[in-house]
Structure formats: C-alpha cells, structure tokens
Design a protein around this motif. Structure first.
Motif, PDB file in Angstrom:
ATOM      1  N   ALA A 278      42.507  86.313  64.928  1.00  0.00           N
ATOM      2  CA  ALA A 278      42.250  87.462  65.791  1.00  0.00           C
ATOM      3  C   ALA A 278      41.879  88.650  64.916  1.00  0.00           C
ATOM      4  O   ALA A 278      42.381  88.792  63.794  1.00  0.00           O
ATOM      5  CB  ALA A 278      43.480  87.777  66.641  1.00  0.00           C
ATOM      6  N   LEU A 279      41.026  89.519  65.423  1.00  0.00           N
ATOM      7  CA  LEU A 279      40.531  90.659  64.661  1.00  0.00           C
ATOM      8  C   LEU A 279      41.383  91.901  64.883  1.00  0.00           C
ATOM      9  O   LEU A 279      41.038  92.997  64.446  1.00  0.00           O
ATOM     10  CB  LEU A 279      39.069  90.934  65.026  1.00  0.00           C
ATOM     11  N   GLY A 283      44.470  91.197  69.552  1.00  0.00           N
ATOM     12  CA  GLY A 283      43.054  90.870  69.719  1.00  0.00           C
ATOM     13  C   GLY A 283      42.865  89.702  70.664  1.00  0.00           C
ATOM     14  O   GLY A 283      42.662  88.565  70.228  1.00  0.00           O
ATOM     15  N   TYR A 284      42.898  89.971  71.957  1.00  0.00           N
ATOM     16  CA  TYR A 284      42.824  88.918  72.965  1.00  0.00           C
ATOM     17  C   TYR A 284      41.398  88.463  73.275  1.00  0.00           C
ATOM     18  O   TYR A 284      41.191  87.641  74.159  1.00  0.00           O
ATOM     19  CB  TYR A 284      43.532  89.376  74.244  1.00  0.00           C
ATOM     20  N   PRO A 291      40.086  98.118  62.993  1.00  0.00           N
ATOM     21  CA  PRO A 291      39.763  98.050  61.566  1.00  0.00           C
ATOM     22  C   PRO A 291      40.975  98.129  60.638  1.00  0.00           C
ATOM     23  O   PRO A 291      41.036  97.396  59.647  1.00  0.00           O
ATOM     24  CB  PRO A 291      38.823  99.247  61.374  1.00  0.00           C
ATOM     25  N   ARG A 292      41.941  98.995  60.940  1.00  0.00           N
ATOM     26  CA  ARG A 292      43.102  99.117  60.050  1.00  0.00           C
ATOM     27  C   ARG A 292      43.893  97.820  60.015  1.00  0.00           C
ATOM     28  O   ARG A 292      44.309  97.357  58.945  1.00  0.00           O
ATOM     29  CB  ARG A 292      44.008 100.266  60.509  1.00  0.00           C
ATOM     30  N   VAL A 298      43.064  91.109  55.931  1.00  0.00           N
ATOM     31  CA  VAL A 298      42.141  90.692  54.870  1.00  0.00           C
ATOM     32  C   VAL A 298      42.718  90.989  53.488  1.00  0.00           C
ATOM     33  O   VAL A 298      42.504  90.230  52.531  1.00  0.00           O
ATOM     34  CB  VAL A 298      40.779  91.382  55.066  1.00  0.00           C
ATOM     35  N   ALA A 299      43.489  92.065  53.371  1.00  0.00           N
ATOM     36  CA  ALA A 299      44.046  92.449  52.070  1.00  0.00           C
ATOM     37  C   ALA A 299      45.203  91.558  51.636  1.00  0.00           C
ATOM     38  O   ALA A 299      45.543  91.530  50.448  1.00  0.00           O
ATOM     39  CB  ALA A 299      44.509  93.907  52.123  1.00  0.00           C
ATOM     40  N   TRP A 300      45.806  90.830  52.567  1.00  0.00           N
ATOM     41  CA  TRP A 300      46.949  89.980  52.218  1.00  0.00           C
ATOM     42  C   TRP A 300      46.439  88.710  51.545  1.00  0.00           C
ATOM     43  O   TRP A 300      45.637  87.971  52.130  1.00  0.00           O
ATOM     44  CB  TRP A 300      47.741  89.651  53.471  1.00  0.00           C
ATOM     45  N   PRO A 301      46.879  88.411  50.327  1.00  0.00           N
ATOM     46  CA  PRO A 301      46.363  87.220  49.624  1.00  0.00           C
ATOM     47  C   PRO A 301      46.565  85.927  50.396  1.00  0.00           C
ATOM     48  O   PRO A 301      45.750  85.000  50.293  1.00  0.00           O
ATOM     49  CB  PRO A 301      47.170  87.226  48.317  1.00  0.00           C
TER      50      PRO A 301
END
Length: 405
Positions: A278-279, A283-284, A291-292, A298-301
């Motif tokens: 989900a974005l 995010g249904y 974006p935040r 995305v930043a989480w490895p």
C-alpha cells in the motif's frame, strides 16, 4: 512539551487505538481489576474502522500457526471464546467449518503438513479425497482437502462495540494522538490533535497501522516498522456457488493465506484478499498516496529486503491487483465455474505487517514493554479471532506494571 504533574492523573490506563485489540484490552483490565480507570483514544469517529472492520470476518481455528506460538495458542483459545462471547451478547456469528483445498500435486505435502500442525495445536481435522470435497462444496474442485470444523464467521465490528460498552472505559473518538510526554518517575501525558491533554499512570499502544510511530512518540524504539499491505476483495455475484469457507493451501514462506472464498454472516461471499504494497498506511486503493508514509516505508531497509527476496511472489500479487482476469484465474483454481461477471469489487483492507530491519516478516504477535508503556507491535490476522486472549495478556502486563509503581 506536555508536562506530567505528580498525582494529577485523568485515568490509570490510557489505551491508544479503538480497534478490537485496544477495546479487548480495556475490557480485560476492568474485568480483572474493577475500579481501574481506563480511557481509550481513537482517532476515527467510531470503533473498528480499519483492520477490525475491513477483514473477511473469519473466526480462525489456529491450524496455520506454529505450535507453541502466541498465534497458535491464542487463536485456538480465542476462537472458542469468541463464539461464546457472540452467543452471550447476541452478536451475529456461525460456526461453519472450512475446507483447505490442494489443487496441484506439489501442494499435497504442505496440505499433509497442515493436518499434522492442526493436530499438534489440538484442532480436529478431517482429510478428504476429491469426491468428498463435493459433499461440502459441490462447485469446488481439488485433488485433496482437509475440513476444519472449528472455523466460523462473526461480526467483529459488533464484537468491538460490545467490548467498548462492557468495559466501562471512557472512549474518546476523534482523538488523534500527536505528542506523548513520558516521565518514568511520574507518568504519561498525551496531547491530541484537538488540543486535549490526557494524563495516565500507564500507556497501552494498540494503534495498529501506526503502532511503531506511537512507540517512537513515547521514546521507545520498536525495532520493527509497519509495512502496510493492501488486501483487495471481490464479492461473488452468485453466492449460491459457495456454501461456506474455502481456502487454498498457503505458502509457508508468507503470512498471507491466499485468495479464498468466505460466506459471511450476511450470506454474501467475499473473494480475496491478495496482498500488495500500500502507498499509505490507510492506502485502501492505488489512488491513496501519502508521501511521508511512503517515504518511511521506502527508507526502511527491511522493505527493500522483502522486495529482493520475494519479488516473484510480489509480482504475481501485483498482477492480480491490476488484472481482474488474473484474479479470476486464481479464483477458478478453487471454483472452476466462476465467471468474470461474478466478481464485483468490494472494499479493501490494509494489513499492518511488522517487518524487521533484515526484511524478516514478523510471524507472531509481538508485545513489548517500556517504562510505563506496553506496545502491541504486531497484531494482524488472526488478531481479531485472538483478541480476547491478547487483551488479557496485555492487561496482565499493565496491571503488573501498575502494581509495581
């Protein structure tokens, strides 16, 4: 910062999150220790608006889960308690049983492993051949199946509402938490978006999709991140094709059960869910992007590790999300008579999946403690089924913490 004056408490226990786990925790605390003042803060205008109210309504038997795990123990115990709770309070429910069906030869060893796992978890199962499948589900086809008699369905939103009423807790809706000031020697003060301050002796974090963020607001590092996975559903236009619950044999590498058929308490049949990233945490749909929140994922490895390790599985799920024909193909593995016109879009849900830094999907319920705080950091399915035992366990920890202050 919000200050925590000595002795100026609005409640003994402050629960963040008005889903079924948060409300079960409030219920468990007031049942075990009458007179304990509990307040629940829920950012939505009513209870159970996210994971609780957007799942398939299944009371899981516990057959899938590793013997000895919290999921196995709490699901088996919770299923029986949930049926009893629904019966006691007149909440719609039914014990329907379900089939887990192997449609390919390579699935047969996994199906037999589930039989053994079910027996280890104390769950009665019946093994079926192809002809016997038709006795339960005339329209379903498979090479073999198992029947699990203790599975059912219920109205989990109704359960959540009843837990809220029976707990005697003060429930504040529309109360989004924006800041937390925890002083181990004093207590916890929480500021809501509306400007209210609530001071408590102990905080309980049952924030679901936002539980890792709430943990960090208290100053505790959860060591996991919630990576949201959307589960998309269709409704079957010809519900007469399915009598009860029909599941594929799950892939043991994933916590997702695959596209299944669920006759709900309203008589309708839901098909799904798949599992796609989900974005946004809520995010249904593909059009919901925050974006935040997306940047945090995305930043989480661990997010990249999942994508690298399981790209093939993910590509299949994404294809089924974007192509109704691909989704129909998955359905036809179990229900050959299904047609494109039988699939009608239904509301989606989002699973709050905790992921470790190395990409490991946390596969059990995860409860951690900090100073004056208890955090429920992983409680996706079967948490609704297991909510009463989970609530008691969290409540036990909270009351022990209160007793030591």
């Amino acid at each position: 910062m919000v200050q925590v004056p000595v002795g100026a408490y609005d409640c003994d226990v402050l629960v963040i999150g008005g889903g079924i786990v948060g409300l079960s925790t409030a219920y468990a605390i007031t049942r075990a220790a009458p007179g304990t003042r509990v307040t629940v803060l829920e950012k939505e205008p009513g209870p159970a608006r996210h994971q609780t109210g957007r799942n398939s309504g299944v009371i899981h038997s516990g057959i899938y889960y590793r013997p000895g795990s919290l999921k196995a123990r709490y699901a088996v115990r919770g299923a029986a308690e949930m049926v009893k709770f629904c019966a006691e309070y007149g909440i719609a429910h039914a014990v329907t049983g379900k089939l887990i069906v192997a449609t390919e030869r390579e699935e047969l060893p996994r199906l037999h492993a589930l039989v053994q796992r079910g027996r280890e978890n104390g769950i009665p199962v019946r093994e079926l051949g192809p002809a016997q499948i038709g006795e339960y589900e005339p329209e379903v086809r498979g090479l073999a199946a198992i029947h699990v008699g203790t599975t059912g369905v219920c109205d989990f939103v109704g359960v959540a509402r009843q837990l809220a009423r029976a707990s005697g807790a003060e429930i504040r809706y529309g109360a989004r938490v924006v800041r937390i000031d925890r002083r181990p020697e004093r207590g916890v003060a929480v500021l809501t978006a509306g400007g209210d301050v609530v001071r408590a002796r102990v905080l309980v974090n049952c924030a679901g999709l936002y539980c890792d963020e709430v943990a960090r607001l208290t100053g505790d590092e959860p060591e996991v991140r919630i990576v949201p996975f959307r589960g998309e559903y269709y409704e079957l236009a010809r519900p007469e094709l399915v009598r009860g619950l029909v599941y594929p044999v799950p892939d043991p590498a994933f916590p997702f059960l695959g596209v299944h058929l669920t006759r709900g308490i309203d008589g309708g049949v839901h098909i799904g869910p798949n599992a796609v990233p989900a974005l946004a945490r809520e995010g249904y749909g593909w059009g919901v992007v925050r974006p935040r929140e997306l940047a945090g994922t995305v930043a989480w490895p661990g997010s990249w590790a999942i994508a690298w390790q399981h790209w093939r599985y993910g590509a299949g799920e994404l294809h089924r999300s974007l192509s109704k024909g691909a989704f129909l193909q998955a359905v036809r593995r179990l229900l050959p008579g299904a047609e494109a016109g039988d699939l009608v879009r239904a509301p989606a849900g989002v699973r709050a999946q905790a992921v470790l830094r190395d990409g490991t999907l946390v596969d059990d319920f995860l409860i951690k403690e900090g100073a004056r705080a208890v955090h429920v950091l992983n409680a996706p399915s079967p948490a609704a089924t297991a909510s009463l035992p989970i609530g008691r366990e969290v409540g036990r920890r909270v009351l022990s913490m209160l007793g030591s202050l």
